[in-house]
Design an enzyme around this catalytic site. Structure first.
Site, PDB file in Angstrom:
ATOM      1  N   GLU A  71      -2.071  11.310   3.951  1.00  0.00           N
ATOM      2  CA  GLU A  71      -3.096  11.068   4.962  1.00  0.00           C
ATOM      3  C   GLU A  71      -3.050  12.209   5.977  1.00  0.00           C
ATOM      4  OE1 GLU A  71      -4.165   6.692   6.021  1.00  0.00           O
ATOM      5  OE2 GLU A  71      -1.971   6.813   5.930  1.00  0.00           O
ATOM      6  N   GLU A  94       0.869  -1.178   0.000  1.00  0.00           N
ATOM      7  CA  GLU A  94       0.000   0.000   0.000  1.00  0.00           C
ATOM      8  C   GLU A  94       0.903   1.224   0.000  1.00  0.00           C
ATOM      9  OE1 GLU A  94      -2.974   0.139   3.126  1.00  0.00           O
ATOM     10  OE2 GLU A  94      -2.693   2.300   3.359  1.00  0.00           O
TER      11      GLU A  94
END
Length: 286
Positions: free
Chosen positions: A163, A158
């Site tokens: 974020e 990933e």
């Protein structure tokens, strides 16, 4: 008197400058390649210069309200204008506090899976982030298929381009997860950077992914590198670097969750918006 909204006018000016740079680059393709410096070449983009739902030729949706492996509170909807829409030159992903399919919040999770995927490249997203405790916007990538190991995740990797969690405002995180390095083990690899105007202004969040490493940037300022250990460590394998296969893009706002909800969720923070000016993907040309 000009009545065009200032934001849209600025977008048109940036778009014109961008198109000019692309045209200049294209005009150089006819020149002697021996005189041409290596460069990033645009291969895919969405400039959001239209209105309505996100372009179905470019975007699909992940749908559901099962917590998404992170104890998240939202239900991700499909093609619902309240949660994902384009207008005024931008994409808006909106998380809302409303009952829906047994959940207390709604949001959208846009994906290019089945539409476009890439192995290596520069991925560039200009965006303004939402505010509020319990918001968890993310711009990230997952592999198209399970190539390695016994599980799709984390074995196949990933890449988190950006974020942000609302209880820690204006701190942006870039992370990778693999079989060897993931948050379940507490071994995930990544970096963070403070962006004081992340929630009020647009910034360019980018990675450059090559066979040698992945690099993270905000507004072209490098803040983290993740090297391919398989090139230097004879004991390293796919568990450390599964990033040699096609990945697709994802953009979403989660609500609460194991990380985003660590300090609870403020219902007054909603609706919360992730506003995206453009998404651009480049490949490296020698």
């Amino acid at each position: 008197m000009c009545t065009m909204p200032l934001m849209k006018l600025k977008k048109m000016m940036r778009r014109t400058a961008f198109l000019l740079s692309v045209l200049i680059g294209c005009s150089m393709l006819g020149s002697d390649r021996s005189d041409k410096a290596p460069h990033w070449e645009l291969v895919w983009s969405d400039e959001f210069d239209y209105s309505g739902l996100p372009d179905p030729e470019k975007w699909d949706y992940d749908v559901g309200g099962h917590g998404w492996g992170n104890q998240e509170l939202q239900y991700y909807t499909r093609a619902r204008i309240e949660n994902a829409r384009v207008g005024g030159g931008v994409l808006i992903i909106e998380a809302r506090h409303e009952p829906y399919e047994g959940r207390e919040y709604t949001s959208a999770r846009l994906v290019t899976r089945g539409k476009a995927s890439w192995t290596y490249g520069r991925f560039e997203i200009r965006a303004r982030l939402p505010s509020g405790r319990g918001t968890w916007p993310a711009i990230w990538m997952l592999p198209d298929r399970q190539t390695y190991g016994s599980a799709y995740w984390p074995d196949n990797g990933e890449i988190d381009i950006m974020e942000h969690v609302g209880f820690n405002p204006d701190v942006v995180h870039g992370t990778v997860h693999t079989k060897a390095y993931n948050h379940l083990l507490g071994t995930q690899r990544g970096g963070s950077i403070r962006v004081p105007t992340a929630r009020t202004d647009f910034h360019v969040y980018a990675i450059e992914w090559t066979p040698e490493e992945i690099r993270w940037f905000v507004d072209d300022s490098l803040y983290y590198r993740f090297p391919n250990e398989r090139l230097t460590d004879p004991e390293a394998d796919w568990r450390h670097w599964p990033f040699d296969q096609p990945f697709h893009l994802i953009m979403n706002i989660a609500v609460g969750g194991a990380w985003g909800g660590q300090q609870g969720v403020d219902p007054e923070a909603f609706p919360a918006q992730l506003v995206v000016d453009y998404v651009r993907v480049y490949r490296w040309v020698e």
